[in-house]
Scaffold this motif. Structure first.
Motif, PDB file in Angstrom:
ATOM      1  N   LEU A   1      -3.616   5.458   5.611  1.00 14.23           N
ATOM      2  CA  LEU A   1      -3.527   4.039   5.965  1.00 14.23           C
ATOM      3  C   LEU A   1      -3.510   3.810   7.473  1.00 14.23           C
ATOM      4  O   LEU A   1      -3.714   2.688   7.924  1.00 14.23           O
ATOM      5  CB  LEU A   1      -2.257   3.434   5.355  1.00 14.23           C
ATOM      6  CG  LEU A   1      -2.092   3.567   3.837  1.00 14.23           C
ATOM      7  CD1 LEU A   1      -0.740   3.007   3.406  1.00 14.23           C
ATOM      8  CD2 LEU A   1      -3.222   2.852   3.117  1.00 14.23           C
TER       9      LEU A   1
ATOM     10  N   LYS B   1       2.089   1.791  -3.438  1.00 12.72           N
ATOM     11  CA  LYS B   1       1.010   2.368  -4.246  1.00 12.72           C
ATOM     12  C   LYS B   1       0.883   3.864  -3.965  1.00 12.72           C
ATOM     13  O   LYS B   1       0.720   4.673  -4.887  1.00 12.72           O
ATOM     14  CB  LYS B   1      -0.306   1.664  -3.931  1.00 12.72           C
ATOM     15  CG  LYS B   1      -1.486   2.165  -4.751  1.00 12.72           C
ATOM     16  CD  LYS B   1      -2.807   1.614  -4.220  1.00 12.72           C
ATOM     17  CE  LYS B   1      -2.843   0.104  -4.258  1.00 12.72           C
ATOM     18  NZ  LYS B   1      -4.157  -0.430  -3.800  1.00 12.72           N
TER      19      LYS B   1
ATOM     20  N   GLU C   1       0.821  -1.207   0.000  1.00 10.84           N
ATOM     21  CA  GLU C   1       0.000   0.000   0.000  1.00 10.84           C
ATOM     22  C   GLU C   1       0.864   1.269   0.000  1.00 10.84           C
ATOM     23  O   GLU C   1       0.518   2.270  -0.630  1.00 10.84           O
ATOM     24  CB  GLU C   1      -0.931  -0.002   1.219  1.00 10.84           C
ATOM     25  CG  GLU C   1      -2.018  -1.068   1.161  1.00 10.84           C
ATOM     26  CD  GLU C   1      -2.926  -0.881  -0.039  1.00 10.84           C
ATOM     27  OE1 GLU C   1      -3.305   0.270  -0.341  1.00 10.84           O
ATOM     28  OE2 GLU C   1      -3.242  -1.891  -0.695  1.00 10.84           O
TER      29      GLU C   1
END
Length: 238
Positions: free
Chosen positions: A142, A89, A86
């Protein structure tokens, strides 16, 4: 640092809540205690010989400790790999769409009450520092800090050792030559209470409340397996 120095000026005034050792250690110790207390109660309630109880408890200790260690390693490693994917990304999005990502931060901060002008100024400063921008975006989007991911080896080791220690407690009377089921369960109960009380040191709960909670939960598990042992056992009795 002096006694009257504000705690916030000390970078270590908070407990480490992301190091990855406390949760598996507590989980391992409690699981070891409850698992072996319940196993010993079950086979003891079924009326098996003391030697078989020791064998069952020892097998439960070894199998459970290995399982806990492997499980913690795999779960923490998988979590870290997911976080890494993540973050990668997010890094790509910052490189390809810096304006959109900066706008996203501004929207997030203004929704929390930060003046828009100040939010835009901070976002602009972050754009000039890509690594810090990545850390901020990771925390905001996140909920993780890229620099503070737990160690799978530490989690596995903590879980393995603490499960072994917990599982050993109800076995101690048998290993010391005592062959009374009630004594093993009583020692296990003391272990549950002490373990729960020690856990309270890391929380805001009272030591006696935490200890009593763990004792009641473990007693419920032992009571259930003891009844099952009595129902399907061949000789019964303590």
């Amino acid at each position: 640092m002096t006694a009257d120095t504000p705690a916030a000026l000390n970078p270590h005034h908070h407990a480490d809540v992301s190091g990855g050792w406390l949760r598996p250690a507590v989980f391992g110790a409690m699981d070891g205690l409850v698992t072996n207390i319940a196993l010993i109660a079950g086979v003891g309630g079924g009326g098996v010989a003391p030697g078989s109880i020791v064998l069952t408890g020892a097998a439960g200790l070894v199998a459970g400790a290995i399982s806990m260690g492997l499980g913690e390693y795999t779960s923490v490693r998988t979590q870290n790999e997911q976080v890494a994917a993540e973050i990668a990304k997010e890094r790509r999005e910052l490189e390809r769409f810096p304006d959109a990502e900066a706008h996203e931060l501004v929207q997030t901060w203004t929704a929390r009450g930060l003046p828009r002008e100040l939010a835009e100024e901070i976002a602009a400063v972050l754009r000039r520092n890509p690594e810090e921008a990545l850390r901020v975006h990771a925390r905001e989007e996140l909920g993780v800090d890229p620099d503070e991911r737990p160690s799978p080896w530490l989690a596995a080791g903590s879980s393995f050792l603490c499960f072994s220690a917990g599982a050993l407690v109800p076995l101690l009377p048998y290993l010391l030559g005592f062959e009374r089921l009630w004594l093993a369960l009583a020692v296990g109960g003391v272990g549950l209470f002490v373990a729960g009380a020690l856990v309270a040191r890391f929380t805001s709960r009272s030591w006696w409340g935490s200890g009593l909670r763990q004792l009641l939960l473990g007693s419920a598990a032992a009571g259930a397996t003891y009844l099952i042992g009595r129902l399907i056992g061949v000789s019964g009795g303590i």
